[in-house]
Design a protein around this motif. Structure first.
Motif, short mmCIF file in Angstrom:
data_model
loop_
_atom_site.label_atom_id
_atom_site.label_comp_id
_atom_site.label_asym_id
_atom_site.label_seq_id
_atom_site.Cartn_x
_atom_site.Cartn_y
_atom_site.Cartn_z
N VAL A 177 53.92 13.67 -9.61
CA VAL A 177 54.18 12.75 -8.50
C VAL A 177 53.63 11.38 -8.89
N ALA A 178 54.51 10.40 -8.98
CA ALA A 178 54.10 9.03 -9.31
C ALA A 178 53.93 8.24 -8.02
N GLU A 179 52.73 7.76 -7.78
CA GLU A 179 52.44 6.97 -6.58
C GLU A 179 51.75 5.68 -7.01
N LEU A 180 52.37 4.56 -6.64
CA LEU A 180 51.88 3.25 -7.06
C LEU A 180 50.64 2.80 -6.30
N VAL A 181 50.51 3.21 -5.04
CA VAL A 181 49.45 2.69 -4.16
C VAL A 181 48.33 3.73 -4.07
N PRO A 182 47.17 3.47 -4.66
CA PRO A 182 46.09 4.46 -4.64
C PRO A 182 45.67 4.86 -3.22
N THR A 183 45.74 3.93 -2.28
CA THR A 183 45.32 4.23 -0.91
C THR A 183 46.20 5.29 -0.28
N THR A 219 47.64 -2.82 0.33
CA THR A 219 48.54 -3.77 -0.31
C THR A 219 49.27 -3.09 -1.47
N ILE A 220 50.57 -3.25 -1.51
CA ILE A 220 51.37 -2.71 -2.61
C ILE A 220 51.15 -3.58 -3.85
N PRO A 221 50.71 -3.00 -4.95
CA PRO A 221 50.46 -3.81 -6.15
C PRO A 221 51.69 -4.58 -6.61
N GLY A 222 51.42 -5.69 -7.27
CA GLY A 222 52.52 -6.51 -7.76
C GLY A 222 53.05 -7.41 -6.67
N ASP A 223 54.35 -7.36 -6.45
CA ASP A 223 55.00 -8.27 -5.51
C ASP A 223 55.33 -7.60 -4.18
#
Length: 225
Positions: free
Chosen positions: A91-97, A11-15
């Motif tokens: 490298v910025a990655e929002l989704v830890p998975t 799941t992508i965090p936030g919206d």
């Protein structure tokens, strides 16, 4: 033909929605709903995002680069292939998975690039990171959506609106470059880049480089010296 097998979802965090990692033989795909965000067989334009940006930075010593979106690592690997040994790449990655996928089922695709000493992984929102710094990066590379709008999550629109572009400009050093990947053209975004104080160039690329594929677009926006 081998069937696709879903390996995992996140799941992508936030919206945001749900990302799905699929595999067919040695081929991988990351899906968002019905949209394929990336495929391990198509990497040409993502690699060009890094190499074209680096061409704008020739002559700089110890350049610093921010890549928004880890994806399948194509942009990162291409950047490491052309950057000097004293460069730094965040490298910025929002989704830890997605980071876990890179070290797990897709380790063969990444070829150990996450272990390069020049690389730092920032687990979080690239927009927030950009807004938190000033005059820090020589290049910012954005490949977090299918273009300059918030496909993966609506709040990503703030990367591409007037305020977001000014934040990217402020986060860049003089003469720094903002490079944005897109699956298609957007003349309005070109105008917004120019209004934000960039010199904007639009480059058309094939999805798989010289071997063809769908037509993609890369913006190369340079901050004034």
């Amino acid at each position: 033909m081998l069937p696709w097998i879903q390996l995992d979802s996140a799941t992508i965090p936030g919206d945001g929605g749900e990302l799905r990692l699929k595999q067919r033989g040695q081929e991988f795909s990351i899906m968002l709903g019905a949209n394929e965000l990336m495929n391990s067989r198509l990497s040409g334009s993502e690699e060009a995002l890094a190499t074209l940006a680096q061409e704008k930075l020739r002559g700089r010593t110890a350049p610093t680069m921010l890549i928004g979106g880890l994806g399948m690592g194509f942009t990162l690997r291409a950047a490491l292939s052309v950057l000097p040994s004293n460069a730094r790449v965040t490298v910025a990655e929002l989704v830890p998975t997605v980071i876990a996928w890179a070290r797990g089922p897709m380790a063969g695709v990444f070829q150990g690039c996450l272990d390069d000493p020049r690389v730092e992984i920032h687990e979080g929102d690239v927009a927030g990171l950009i807004r938190s710094v000033n005059n820090r990066f020589d290049a910012i590379l954005l490949d977090v959506d299918n273009g300059p709008d918030g496909l993966t999550r609506p709040s990503n629109d703030r990367l591409y609106d007037a305020v977001g572009l000014r934040a990217s400009r402020d986060a860049l050093r003089p003469g720094g470059v903002l490079a944005v990947w897109s699956s298609g053209p957007d003349p309005r975004f070109t105008r917004r880049l120019k209004d934000a104080g960039f010199t904007a160039e639009v480059v058309n690329m094939r999805a798989n480089g010289k071997r063809g594929g769908a037509r993609h677009v890369i913006w190369l926006a340079v901050k004034a010296e």
